[in-house]
Scaffold this active site. Sequence first.
Site, short mmCIF file in Angstrom:
data_model
loop_
_atom_site.label_atom_id
_atom_site.label_comp_id
_atom_site.label_asym_id
_atom_site.label_seq_id
_atom_site.Cartn_x
_atom_site.Cartn_y
_atom_site.Cartn_z
N LYS A 183 0.77 -1.22 0.03
CA LYS A 183 -0.08 0.13 0.09
C LYS A 183 0.76 1.18 -0.04
O LYS A 183 0.38 2.36 -0.56
CB LYS A 183 -0.97 0.13 1.29
CG LYS A 183 -2.10 -0.89 0.87
CD LYS A 183 -3.27 -0.89 1.75
CE LYS A 183 -4.61 -1.68 1.41
NZ LYS A 183 -4.35 -3.03 2.03
N SER A 188 1.45 -9.86 -0.88
CA SER A 188 1.19 -8.39 -0.61
C SER A 188 1.75 -7.74 0.49
O SER A 188 1.81 -6.76 0.57
CB SER A 188 -0.31 -8.15 -1.21
OG SER A 188 -1.04 -9.14 -0.26
N GLU A 220 -9.96 6.60 3.49
CA GLU A 220 -10.82 5.78 4.13
C GLU A 220 -9.75 4.36 4.46
O GLU A 220 -8.93 4.35 3.95
CB GLU A 220 -11.74 5.32 2.97
CG GLU A 220 -11.37 4.09 2.29
CD GLU A 220 -10.24 4.48 1.14
OE1 GLU A 220 -10.04 5.60 0.95
OE2 GLU A 220 -9.79 3.30 0.68
C1 LIG Z 1 -5.03 -4.07 1.59
C2 LIG Z 1 -4.46 -5.50 1.55
C3 LIG Z 1 -5.09 -6.20 0.16
C4 LIG Z 1 -5.96 -6.05 -0.58
O1 LIG Z 1 -6.03 -4.88 -1.37
P1 LIG Z 1 -5.83 -4.75 -2.87
O2 LIG Z 1 -6.23 -3.35 -3.35
O3 LIG Z 1 -6.81 -5.79 -3.59
O4 LIG Z 1 -4.38 -5.02 -3.20
C5 LIG Z 1 -4.20 -7.44 -0.01
N1 LIG Z 1 -2.93 -7.54 0.86
C6 LIG Z 1 -2.62 -6.94 1.87
C7 LIG Z 1 -1.30 -7.28 2.43
C8 LIG Z 1 -3.47 -5.66 2.05
O5 LIG Z 1 -2.86 -4.86 3.12
#
Ligand SMILES: *Cc1c(COP(=O)(O)O)cnc(C)c1O
Length: 392
Positions: A89, A377, A111
């Site tokens: 993020k 992610s 948000e």
């Molecule tokens: C917020 C988040 C997601 C989901 O958000 P996307 O916009 O679909 O990427 C996935 N993995 C992690 C670790 C997150 O913090």
Amino acid sequence: MSYYVNDKGFYGEFGGAYVPEILYATVKNLQEQYLPILETDEFKREYHQLLRDYVGRPSPLYFARRMSERYGCKLYLKREDLNHTGAHKINNTIGQILLARKMGKKRIIAETGAGQHGVATATACALMGMPCEVYMGATDVERQHTNVERMKMLGAQVHPVRTGNMTLSDACSAAIRDWCCHPSDTFYIVGSTMGPHPYPDLVARMQSVISEEIRWQLQEKEGRDYPDYLVACIGGGSNAAGTIYHYVDDERVRIVLAEAGGQGWQTNRTAATLHRGSIGILHGAKMLVMQNDDGQIQEAYSISAGLDYPGVGPMHCNMARQGRSQVLSINDDEALKAGYELTRLEGIIPAIESAHAVAALSKLSFKADDVVVLTISGRGDKDIETYLANPQ
Ligand SMILES: *Cc1c(COP(=O)(O)O)cnc(C)c1O
């Protein structure tokens, strides 16, 4: 045909900018300014310098030997979990705050659901010395207490939202209401590939550093700059968009996305929007939304707080509908099992969101020389209690 946004802000029939009259000029201004600013040398230099020295990029592309043996392919993990603040993020919030400054904005709002985007925004605001206000559903404020404390420590003001289900969807609505009251001095940092045009494209471009790196990293390791498969989890769609960005029109690359099935996509305890949703307008864009027959938003459920949003960004709605991406629904128990498996085979504890992508591997059949790139992610530190409550 292309899967990128068209000049009217649409991806096929999805997208657009459905905003209240009072925001029309502000959104139009952003639509006109974002690309010219992103393309300046000055913006690129500042953005890439911060990605390198502050976020810690490039993130490694790691060949996972034991997982490769387990699944009979060449599996590489794109390590977004190693970024500052623990997930992808921050790539987006750093980019958007630079854009906000270039546009002369003085105040930042955002948000947040689980609090990850709130923390990444508060971090960028601390870095730039800008005031930050974050809207978060009151239920999430309770569930995600440590992230609330992190945001406060970073100097942000957190507003608990008590309307509706008091979760992410309500926080988005509250942020949009704030924006309506302060359209000229406030920049709204949207956390995923959703919201009115140009946000889905803006966020995808900010995250596209992921696939830009995958290209040269694969070239170095495999002697070719594309994989056979790309795998990512999908909530609103930003880490998935970043993972696939430079490959969406490259048909040699298969795209597999894992959405949160919760307790099963056929049940009402699910966040599998691409399986379950129907066309609707939510938070400024036309997309697939989980809703009842009267068009009321149906609350999403998943064990991972980052995936339980009742919509999914327009780029992904279009790609899924066109058959360009293959979307798998991964249930809570499958994600937990995969999270433990990655931990024990590679020594990497993934966020439960990312564990959904790992679980997709067992539903695919590979050839031994298939090159698979899977995006982790985020890191699992925030999820330790959930993992421990569900031992495998
Ligand atoms: C917020 C988040 C997601 C989901 O958000 P996307 O916009 O679909 O990427 C996935 N993995 C992690 C670790 C997150 O913090």
